[in-house]
Design a protein around this motif. Sequence first.
Motif, PDB file in Angstrom:
ATOM      1  N   GLY A   1     -18.316  -5.412  72.568  1.00  0.00           N
ATOM      2  CA  GLY A   1     -17.213  -4.494  72.831  1.00  0.00           C
ATOM      3  C   GLY A   1     -16.921  -4.313  74.313  1.00  0.00           C
ATOM      4  O   GLY A   1     -15.802  -3.982  74.705  1.00  0.00           O
ATOM      5  N   VAL A   2     -17.919  -4.526  75.145  1.00  0.00           N
ATOM      6  CA  VAL A   2     -17.746  -4.349  76.591  1.00  0.00           C
ATOM      7  C   VAL A   2     -17.426  -5.671  77.281  1.00  0.00           C
ATOM      8  O   VAL A   2     -16.661  -5.719  78.239  1.00  0.00           O
ATOM      9  N   THR A   3     -18.030  -6.769  76.801  1.00  0.00           N
ATOM     10  CA  THR A   3     -17.871  -8.046  77.491  1.00  0.00           C
ATOM     11  C   THR A   3     -16.807  -8.945  76.856  1.00  0.00           C
ATOM     12  O   THR A   3     -16.289  -9.845  77.521  1.00  0.00           O
ATOM     13  N   GLY A   4     -16.521  -8.738  75.587  1.00  0.00           N
ATOM     14  CA  GLY A   4     -15.618  -9.650  74.887  1.00  0.00           C
ATOM     15  C   GLY A   4     -16.262 -10.980  74.557  1.00  0.00           C
ATOM     16  O   GLY A   4     -15.598 -11.922  74.132  1.00  0.00           O
ATOM     17  N   ILE A   5     -17.576 -11.080  74.768  1.00  0.00           N
ATOM     18  CA  ILE A   5     -18.310 -12.325  74.516  1.00  0.00           C
ATOM     19  C   ILE A   5     -19.487 -11.995  73.603  1.00  0.00           C
ATOM     20  O   ILE A   5     -20.211 -11.022  73.843  1.00  0.00           O
ATOM     21  N   GLU A   6     -19.691 -12.798  72.559  1.00  0.00           N
ATOM     22  CA  GLU A   6     -20.860 -12.597  71.705  1.00  0.00           C
ATOM     23  C   GLU A   6     -22.130 -12.683  72.543  1.00  0.00           C
ATOM     24  O   GLU A   6     -22.277 -13.591  73.375  1.00  0.00           O
ATOM     25  N   THR A   7     -23.062 -11.777  72.296  1.00  0.00           N
ATOM     26  CA  THR A   7     -24.358 -11.795  72.971  1.00  0.00           C
ATOM     27  C   THR A   7     -24.983 -13.190  72.908  1.00  0.00           C
ATOM     28  O   THR A   7     -25.494 -13.701  73.905  1.00  0.00           O
ATOM     29  N   GLY A   8     -24.923 -13.806  71.728  1.00  0.00           N
ATOM     30  CA  GLY A   8     -25.531 -15.120  71.527  1.00  0.00           C
ATOM     31  C   GLY A   8     -24.914 -16.174  72.438  1.00  0.00           C
ATOM     32  O   GLY A   8     -25.611 -17.054  72.950  1.00  0.00           O
ATOM     33  N   GLU A   9     -23.603 -16.102  72.648  1.00  0.00           N
ATOM     34  CA  GLU A   9     -22.945 -17.077  73.523  1.00  0.00           C
ATOM     35  C   GLU A   9     -23.457 -16.960  74.962  1.00  0.00           C
ATOM     36  O   GLU A   9     -23.672 -17.961  75.636  1.00  0.00           O
ATOM     37  N   ILE A  10     -23.613 -15.721  75.421  1.00  0.00           N
ATOM     38  CA  ILE A  10     -24.104 -15.524  76.793  1.00  0.00           C
ATOM     39  C   ILE A  10     -25.514 -16.080  76.918  1.00  0.00           C
ATOM     40  O   ILE A  10     -25.840 -16.808  77.857  1.00  0.00           O
ATOM     41  N   ILE A  11     -26.368 -15.749  75.948  1.00  0.00           N
ATOM     42  CA  ILE A  11     -27.752 -16.223  76.002  1.00  0.00           C
ATOM     43  C   ILE A  11     -27.795 -17.753  75.976  1.00  0.00           C
ATOM     44  O   ILE A  11     -28.511 -18.382  76.761  1.00  0.00           O
TER      45      ILE A  11
ATOM     46  N   ILE B   1     -29.171   0.771  91.662  1.00  0.00           N
ATOM     47  CA  ILE B   1     -29.139   1.160  93.074  1.00  0.00           C
ATOM     48  C   ILE B   1     -27.714   1.592  93.374  1.00  0.00           C
ATOM     49  O   ILE B   1     -26.806   0.766  93.463  1.00  0.00           O
ATOM     50  N   THR B   2     -27.501   2.874  93.513  1.00  0.00           N
ATOM     51  CA  THR B   2     -26.145   3.431  93.545  1.00  0.00           C
ATOM     52  C   THR B   2     -25.183   2.661  94.446  1.00  0.00           C
ATOM     53  O   THR B   2     -24.104   2.280  94.000  1.00  0.00           O
ATOM     54  N   PRO B   3     -25.499   2.407  95.711  1.00  0.00           N
ATOM     55  CA  PRO B   3     -24.491   1.768  96.560  1.00  0.00           C
ATOM     56  C   PRO B   3     -24.249   0.301  96.185  1.00  0.00           C
ATOM     57  O   PRO B   3     -23.316  -0.306  96.681  1.00  0.00           O
ATOM     58  N   ASP B   4     -25.093  -0.247  95.318  1.00  0.00           N
ATOM     59  CA  ASP B   4     -24.924  -1.625  94.884  1.00  0.00           C
ATOM     60  C   ASP B   4     -24.373  -1.689  93.452  1.00  0.00           C
ATOM     61  O   ASP B   4     -24.292  -2.748  92.851  1.00  0.00           O
ATOM     62  N   SER B   5     -24.005  -0.542  92.907  1.00  0.00           N
ATOM     63  CA  SER B   5     -23.681  -0.475  91.479  1.00  0.00           C
ATOM     64  C   SER B   5     -22.192  -0.615  91.185  1.00  0.00           C
ATOM     65  O   SER B   5     -21.781  -0.510  90.029  1.00  0.00           O
ATOM     66  N   LEU B   6     -21.368  -0.862  92.223  1.00  0.00           N
ATOM     67  CA  LEU B   6     -19.921  -0.923  91.997  1.00  0.00           C
ATOM     68  C   LEU B   6     -19.561  -1.958  90.924  1.00  0.00           C
ATOM     69  O   LEU B   6     -18.836  -1.650  89.969  1.00  0.00           O
ATOM     70  N   GLY B   7     -20.061  -3.171  91.087  1.00  0.00           N
ATOM     71  CA  GLY B   7     -19.722  -4.235  90.144  1.00  0.00           C
ATOM     72  C   GLY B   7     -20.065  -3.871  88.706  1.00  0.00           C
ATOM     73  O   GLY B   7     -19.187  -3.860  87.828  1.00  0.00           O
ATOM     74  N   PRO B   8     -21.357  -3.544  88.418  1.00  0.00           N
ATOM     75  CA  PRO B   8     -21.707  -3.182  87.042  1.00  0.00           C
ATOM     76  C   PRO B   8     -20.914  -1.988  86.513  1.00  0.00           C
ATOM     77  O   PRO B   8     -20.679  -1.891  85.310  1.00  0.00           O
ATOM     78  N   LYS B   9     -20.522  -1.063  87.415  1.00  0.00           N
ATOM     79  CA  LYS B   9     -19.775   0.117  86.951  1.00  0.00           C
ATOM     80  C   LYS B   9     -18.340  -0.214  86.580  1.00  0.00           C
ATOM     81  O   LYS B   9     -17.713   0.512  85.816  1.00  0.00           O
ATOM     82  N   VAL B  10     -17.789  -1.285  87.169  1.00  0.00           N
ATOM     83  CA  VAL B  10     -16.403  -1.652  86.858  1.00  0.00           C
ATOM     84  C   VAL B  10     -16.302  -2.242  85.442  1.00  0.00           C
ATOM     85  O   VAL B  10     -15.345  -1.979  84.717  1.00  0.00           O
ATOM     86  N   ILE B  11     -17.318  -3.009  85.046  1.00  0.00           N
ATOM     87  CA  ILE B  11     -17.240  -3.772  83.787  1.00  0.00           C
ATOM     88  C   ILE B  11     -16.876  -2.927  82.561  1.00  0.00           C
ATOM     89  O   ILE B  11     -15.920  -3.235  81.854  1.00  0.00           O
ATOM     90  N   PRO B  12     -17.606  -1.810  82.280  1.00  0.00           N
ATOM     91  CA  PRO B  12     -17.262  -1.079  81.049  1.00  0.00           C
ATOM     92  C   PRO B  12     -15.907  -0.375  81.096  1.00  0.00           C
ATOM     93  O   PRO B  12     -15.466   0.148  80.086  1.00  0.00           O
ATOM     94  N   ARG B  13     -15.248  -0.370  82.261  1.00  0.00           N
ATOM     95  CA  ARG B  13     -13.941   0.284  82.349  1.00  0.00           C
ATOM     96  C   ARG B  13     -12.790  -0.709  82.234  1.00  0.00           C
ATOM     97  O   ARG B  13     -11.624  -0.338  82.388  1.00  0.00           O
ATOM     98  N   LEU B  14     -13.131  -1.981  82.022  1.00  0.00           N
ATOM     99  CA  LEU B  14     -12.080  -2.991  81.906  1.00  0.00           C
ATOM    100  C   LEU B  14     -11.543  -3.056  80.482  1.00  0.00           C
ATOM    101  O   LEU B  14     -12.267  -2.800  79.523  1.00  0.00           O
ATOM    102  N   VAL B  15     -10.265  -3.394  80.366  1.00  0.00           N
ATOM    103  CA  VAL B  15      -9.680  -3.649  79.050  1.00  0.00           C
ATOM    104  C   VAL B  15      -9.994  -5.093  78.690  1.00  0.00           C
ATOM    105  O   VAL B  15      -9.332  -6.025  79.149  1.00  0.00           O
ATOM    106  N   VAL B  16     -11.072  -5.253  77.928  1.00  0.00           N
ATOM    107  CA  VAL B  16     -11.602  -6.565  77.577  1.00  0.00           C
ATOM    108  C   VAL B  16     -11.059  -6.932  76.198  1.00  0.00           C
ATOM    109  O   VAL B  16     -11.144  -6.128  75.272  1.00  0.00           O
ATOM    110  N   THR B  17     -10.492  -8.102  76.060  1.00  0.00           N
ATOM    111  CA  THR B  17      -9.710  -8.414  74.861  1.00  0.00           C
ATOM    112  C   THR B  17     -10.059  -9.734  74.185  1.00  0.00           C
ATOM    113  O   THR B  17      -9.628  -9.976  73.066  1.00  0.00           O
ATOM    114  N   ARG B  18     -10.842 -10.582  74.877  1.00  0.00           N
ATOM    115  CA  ARG B  18     -11.071 -11.932  74.345  1.00  0.00           C
ATOM    116  C   ARG B  18     -11.449 -11.929  72.874  1.00  0.00           C
ATOM    117  O   ARG B  18     -10.894 -12.684  72.068  1.00  0.00           O
TER     118      ARG B  18
END
Lengths: 319, 319, 319, 319
Positions: free
Chosen positions: B149-159, C107-124
Amino acid sequence: MNIRTDLALESAELYWEMGEGHEIPGVSFEEEEKEAVRITRVRVLGEEGEKAVGKPRGNYITIEMPSLLESESEIFLQAARCLSNELTAIIKKPKLTLVAGLGNSEITPDSLGPKVIPRLVVTRHLFTHMPDAVSHLSPVCALAPGVLGVTGIETGEIIKGVCERVRPDLVIVVDALASRKTERVSTTIQIADTGISPGSGVGNKRKAVNQETVGVPVIAVGVPMVVDAATIANDTIDLVIDTLIKEAEGDFYTMLQNLDREEKHALIRASLPKGMGGMMVTPKDIDTLSDKIAHVISMGLNFALHPHITEEEIASFAG
Amino acid sequence: MNIRTDLALESAELYWEMGEGHEIPGVSFEEEEKEAVRITRVRVLGEEGEKAVGKPRGNYITIEMPSLLESESEIFLQAARCLSNELTAIIKKPKLTLVAGLGNSEITPDSLGPKVIPRLVVTRHLFTHMPDAVSHLSPVCALAPGVLGVTGIETGEIIKGVCERVRPDLVIVVDALASRKTERVSTTIQIADTGISPGSGVGNKRKAVNQETVGVPVIAVGVPMVVDAATIANDTIDLVIDTLIKEAEGDFYTMLQNLDREEKHALIRASLPKGMGGMMVTPKDIDTLSDKIAHVISMGLNFALHPHITEEEIASFAG
Amino acid sequence: MNIRTDLALESAELYWEMGEGHEIPGVSFEEEEKEAVRITRVRVLGEEGEKAVGKPRGNYITIEMPSLLESESEIFLQAARCLSNELTAIIKKPKLTLVAGLGNSEITPDSLGPKVIPRLVVTRHLFTHMPDAVSHLSPVCALAPGVLGVTGIETGEIIKGVCERVRPDLVIVVDALASRKTERVSTTIQIADTGISPGSGVGNKRKAVNQETVGVPVIAVGVPMVVDAATIANDTIDLVIDTLIKEAEGDFYTMLQNLDREEKHALIRASLPKGMGGMMVTPKDIDTLSDKIAHVISMGLNFALHPHITEEEIASFAG
Amino acid sequence: MNIRTDLALESAELYWEMGEGHEIPGVSFEEEEKEAVRITRVRVLGEEGEKAVGKPRGNYITIEMPSLLESESEIFLQAARCLSNELTAIIKKPKLTLVAGLGNSEITPDSLGPKVIPRLVVTRHLFTHMPDAVSHLSPVCALAPGVLGVTGIETGEIIKGVCERVRPDLVIVVDALASRKTERVSTTIQIADTGISPGSGVGNKRKAVNQETVGVPVIAVGVPMVVDAATIANDTIDLVIDTLIKEAEGDFYTMLQNLDREEKHALIRASLPKGMGGMMVTPKDIDTLSDKIAHVISMGLNFALHPHITEEEIASFAG
């Protein structure tokens, strides 16, 4: 009955379900629906009403808004405005308001209160340090007192101690509630002008946070965040018995009719899985939900306490 | 039946409860108790066994340890050692192990996998950069792939994608499970040498993470962190019917006996509260519990993957 | 010089400060100011330009927006729109985009990237499961690969492995950057069409995440979240020497002029407090700031990747 | 001088650096080294001492333990025992202790105080509810009062209000401190029997949390978690000037000698980068570090307040 609910509306519903008629002695109702919102005003009038619903006399306003589960910011704003309107109607322009966010910040479904506090536009200290910046706002202070298990001090004692020093003339307590129905979790806001009074006046006075113990009016704002697992089981039992009765015919019907519901409950409950007591039922996305609800409640409080504030100003004040 | 359980042991228990006899065709059992721990080894042997318990053939080891709910560090260490021993018995000294922590780090009861990853003693990169410092350890790498739901990619595909680059010869997946019984939540560890295979082989192959799809052995380590709310309701229904049957006499008994359990279930389930589907049952202290369990699992993995490591070394490696 | 900056603009500024003239061979500039925003477009043209600023050839767009430190939601929206416009100008309508959020979520100041991911409209995944719901959107997937110290795998390897399976035709990497100037922290966004290429092409190719290594165009979006403590000290030294020179007269002036700046630096740096290496300089409110910036970046990406999306839709999609 | 330090030891070091001799009038020192720990006892004796070091009269114990940066649990235990011993020496067996965790839980480097509170063995309420379970422990309660910017109430006012209700005879405040030296961050513990007294007695009495304002002895336990960025710059300037002086010969030497250090400082400081004021210098792993230090401090307090408690008991009590 050990059904746990913090909503006066559900206490009334329980009364009805027990088949004791729709009129509840000493309790009046008023319902209003506009768009996606249903507002119910329950008034518990005297001792008779207190006994019937197990809540101290006073006003209980329930805002039900199923669409809060959706994530649209317009709906959040609408819910905040609705909360603000209801609060404004019962608040007499206070000189100083103390908002207390009850609950345990480390237990997600109990963290609503502590999460609301840092989002409030708190101004009491600014009236001394930079009065011009806040001249259009009202004096507000806030506190997250923690929970007895962590502090060793009753929440009410901490609030009273702080009240004696800062002398607010209104206290608003924000708390996560337990509901009986899963569909009310995170979609319903209850406002009660009775404060928080466990055991409906009887019982432990020390635990109450209300006008009697604090000395100024106490308004409680709460949102159900959990259902007790035992309540789910309990309600399911009722459902099963009801369904069986509805389905039954002939002798079977008569037999079930004669079943003492209470007796059956006791029996069944005894065989319920151990460990159920420590369990709770919450939405799967409780982590993000509790953030969203904290946002709605803090916005509603900010609008109600600072009638001239704008959304932008709220954003620039709060963290 | 839509009872949701990820434990092979509970699938067997369901079989028994349906009254189809204690022998399950194509499934063997072995039980061991020592002190506070009960270890059950379920072996699903062939197609017949797969059908009976709805799990693909392979070995399922269940470590039950009710005392894990207590907070004593000695018990944690004991659980970690127990997990390590069971893993060691089925792991053939791998040249490179990839540990994948499945689940959603932002949903507490689903965060076990992602929480385990930063606590692992990960060494693969050090064998290049500072081989002397890790000469007594084994090559290990790790990954928290996120959820569909967050990545749009099956866990298995990433692994699979990562495996094709780093070429491990063993994959261990760590995941939060759903149990059927509240008392197993956070007290039970399941180790399965079948990897993760939704729908027991049949159905969606893309979703499976197992030797067939990844190309190397996949061991799954999981701990139940939730019970579906619908499961609680479902089990309660059974309990009620069972109790009624036990209590019933005469005609009533005969009638209940004749009730088609499935039919009743369907009927009752249809009238279950809406919204139950999105609810889960968790311990009230799930936030701290999930940290503790992540600690136990990571310790167990560290001991198993690095037989010569000390507790101190683990502490100095991991965050 | 071991001044650490990830901004091409600051590399150019360093060049100028070293007094080597305003024209930088092989580097072109373009500046645009509108309202509260300054956009600088640095183009590194060939080998000469690469040497001069120590960045691989390509386009570097810097959006400077000091007002981002204020908390008004309108400014956030404006910044997101500005980022979206710049991205749209350089993205050729991709068939599938993979967004990779680099950095360490713990690590808070290094967390920008991981924090952006769950806020994206992911559709694949939705294009398979519910194509009608997403027909007006573009296929997007996302990944938070973690950091080498936690996974034992180079970020680039994980991205490449996943790319080989999901076959995006555009990769966007989001990362927290280091700046040289405290005033740029959390107020500046850099977009680079070169991907991430440590050591400007020379050096470790494995670590680069760019078209050459991934096989499709890689756009890097970054925001400075820290300044190295050593950089602060270094800059202060320059400041002191400059001030002394400006103030000096007569012989003193001559003497200072003759000081070899590099030599002095080396000397002084040797006596800098130990432990400075592990320190970073961040805003005091980095915890809330990193949430806000993650919000701005994800909004900007959502607008750019899904040109027909509304704010409400973003809210209802993302967590 | 606007060097910011909360450590009495560093105030003394500043005195020495300003070249005013090693003897500080009205201040006595005592140093003890055992294994990896250096303990310094600074005693500020009278008005003269207060002026010299800018701290109110009282005892300041500094435990320096560089190895705390390592992650070994044995070292944590050793630090906790060391803190406990020092505290035990100055605590007269209190009837009831209130521990107040100062700071902002949402700002990581300021979150030490609030993080310590839930890890304490808090017993006050149990002496009423289940006295047998705690008969071997001492009555302890705890509070995280929040910060002025969030509550609108001075920390001291909240503590006083609560003290008037629960009537402890000892208050311990835990707080994150600012140090002048990066190497002291998260490796040094200061115990002060003066409580917290901003501005060394002079100035704002309302802000002090000490015996005078609270009415019972107040012990402050603090750990430096940040260095002001301005302090880093300031110290670097000194370093540069010192280095230049050391290196200089002949006329140059004479000239630098004649420089008025204060005058130069003012000049240079004026040209320091704007925005430095809101910046702080912290270790890169401050998120995990603050958890570890909170663990050490809470263990130390638990050992000191409950002399008969075991490590296992602490684990089973605290969250």
